[in-house]
Design an enzyme around this catalytic site. Structure first.
Site, short mmCIF file in Angstrom:
data_model
loop_
_atom_site.label_atom_id
_atom_site.label_comp_id
_atom_site.label_asym_id
_atom_site.label_seq_id
_atom_site.Cartn_x
_atom_site.Cartn_y
_atom_site.Cartn_z
N GLU A 33 12.11 76.51 73.94
CA GLU A 33 12.81 76.04 75.14
C GLU A 33 12.92 77.12 76.20
OE1 GLU A 33 13.39 73.14 75.94
OE2 GLU A 33 13.07 72.14 74.03
N TYR A 116 20.87 72.68 80.33
CA TYR A 116 19.67 72.02 79.79
C TYR A 116 19.33 72.55 78.40
CZ TYR A 116 15.02 71.39 78.28
OH TYR A 116 13.96 71.14 77.47
N ASP A 134 16.30 68.19 82.49
CA ASP A 134 15.34 69.12 83.11
C ASP A 134 14.65 68.40 84.28
OD1 ASP A 134 13.77 67.29 81.80
OD2 ASP A 134 12.20 68.75 81.40
#
Length: 347
Positions: A33, A116, A134
Site C-alpha cells: 500500500e 486511505y 483513494d
DNA sequence: AAACCGGGGAT
DNA sequence: ATCCCAGGTTT
C-alpha cells in the site's frame, strides 16, 4: 442484487493476479500500500518483489539501515514513504511486539499511514469493514452518484466516505475495496470510461445522464517551476566525488554529484569550482560538458548539465561527502537525475 | 487550505 | 504536452 454483490461477482472473474495478493499478511499489505501511493501498479511490481526478497519480514526491515532501505526504494519517488515505513515497522516492534495492530484507528497512528492506507490494511489484512478512499474510489463514486464537487476537497472525500459505508458489505470488505481498485484501473478509468464492460452501470447516475466523461471534477494542476543547475563530475583515480543531500526537502538524504542552482544568465564556470572549494574543500578546474538532461518533478523542472572537472588537490571531506569507487555506484541511493548521468557516463 | 514531495506511463 | 496514479506530511 446489491451494488456490492454485483461488484464482488465481477471481481471473482476479473481480479488481477498481483504479487502482494498471494496472502493477506499485514506487513506485506502495508508495504504494497505504501509503494502504491501515487504510483502505478506496473511500476510497483518489480520493486515489491525485490523488496520482499531482501526484507521478507517486518523484523528484517526494522533491523535494516535507512540508507539500504532508500537504495531499495531508489527510482520509486516520494522517498519519505520509505523513511516513514522504516520508522513505522520499528514502532510496531517497539510498541506492538512486532505485530501490526489489527484495527484502522491504531494503524492510522503509524508514520506514513493516512486515512486511505489505514483502511486498506485493516480491511485487506484483518477483514475490518472500513472504506479505503483513494483516487480510484473517488472517481468511481463521483460517477455513481454524479458528484460534481471538487474531489480534491476534504468535504468531498468525507461525503464519499459516507456513501461507501452505506454500500459496504460486512463480509469480504477487503475484496470489496480491492474490487474498487481493479474496477477503477480497468473499467472506470479517467477520461473515457469503458462503461460497456462495467458491472455497475445500472447503479450509475453519470452513465444514465451520459456525463461520465466529465467526472470527476478536479482543479487544473500548476505547472512546475523551472530551475537550471550545473553539476560537477570530479574523478580522482577510480573514485567520484559525491555528496548526500540534506535530511529534509527534495530528494532528502539521496546522493548526488556536487551541484548548484544557477541564477538566470550566470555562468557555471566560476560558480561550480567555488562551491566545491567552499563546501567540499576540493580544488578543481572546470572542463567540458559531459551530459545534460531535463528532469520533471511534480512541482519542479530541473535543467541540469554535468561538467567534467579536473581534480587538482583537496583536504578532508565533510561528513556528508565521500569519494565513491565507480564500482560501488549502485550501492547508494541516488537523486534520480544524477543516477541518469552516472549510468550514461560510467556504464 | 495550500504547498510540498518523484517518477513515469497513458492519452 | 497534459493527466494522474491503491496519498501523507508540513506549513
Amino acid at each position: 442484487m446489491t451494488l456490492a454483490s454485483q461488484l464482488l461477482t465481477w471481481y471473482y472473474e476479473n481480479a488481477r493476479d498481483l504479487p502482494w495478493r498471494q496472502n493477506n499478511d499485514a506487513y506485506k499489505v502495508w508495504v504494497s500500500e505504501i509503494m502504491l501511493q501515487q504510483t502505478r501498479v506496473e511500476a510497483v511490481k518489480n520493486y515489491y518483489t525485490r523488496w520482499m526478497e531482501r526484507f521478507p519480514t517486518l523484523d528484517t526491515l526494522a533491523r535494516s539501515s535507512e540508507q539500504e532501505v532508500l537504495t531499495y526504494w531508489q527510482g520509486l519517488g516520494y522517498y519519505s514513504r520509505a523513511r516513514n515505513l522504516l520508522l513505522g515497522v520499528r514502532e510496531v516492534c517497539a510498541r506492538y511486539d512486532g505485530k501490526v495492530p489489527d484495527n484502522a484507528a491504531e494503524i492510522l497512528r503509524l508514520p506514513g499511514v493516512g486515512e486511505y492506507t489505514a483502511g486498506a490494511i485493516a480491511s485487506i489484512a484483518y477483514n475490518r469493514p472500513v472504506p479505503a478512499v483513494d483516487g480510484n474510489v473517488l472517481r468511481i463514486f463521483s460517477r455513481l452518484f454524479c458528484i460534481e464537487d471538487d474531489i480534491t476537497k476534504q468535504g468531498t472525500k468525507r461525503k464519499i466516505h459516507g456513501l461507501i459505508q452505506n454500500c459496504m458489505p460486512k463480509e469480504q470488505p477487503g475484496n470489496f475495496n480491492q474490487a474498487l481498485m481493479d474496477l477503477g484501473s480497468a473499467i472506470c478509468i479517467p477520461g473515457h470510461p469503458r462503461c460497456s464492460l462495467c458491472p455497475l452501470t445500472k447503479y450509475c447516475e453519470a452513465y444514465a445522464r451520459e456525463v461520465q466523461d466529465v467526472l470527476p471534477v478536479r482543479p487544473p494542476r500548476k505547472q512546475p517551476l523551472h530551475v537550471t543547475l550545473a553539476s560537477g563530475i570530479v574523478k580522482n583515480g577510480e573514485s567520484l566525488l559525491v555528496r548526500q543531500r540534506p535530511s529534509t526537502g527534495l530528494l532528502a538524504k539521496m546522493w548526488e554529484f556536487p551541484s548548484i542552482e544557477l541564477e538566470k544568465n550566470s555562468a557555471p564556470s566560476a560558480m561550480l569550482p567555488a562551491l566545491i572549494k567552499a563546501d567540499l574543500a576540493q580544488e578543481i578546474v572546470l572542463g567540458q560538458k559531459l551530459f545534460h538532461c531535463i528532469h520533471t518533478f511534480s512541482h519542479r523542472k530541473w535543467d541540469i548539465t554535468f561538467f567534467d572537472c579536473r581534480w587538482l588537490d583537496g583536504g578532508a571531506l565533510p561528513p556528508f561527502a565521500r569519494w565513491l569507487p565507480i564500482s560501488e555506484i549502485t550501492s547508494l541511493p541516488w537523486a534520480g537525475p544524477h543516477l541518469k548521468a552516472a549510468a550514461a557516463l560510467f556504464k
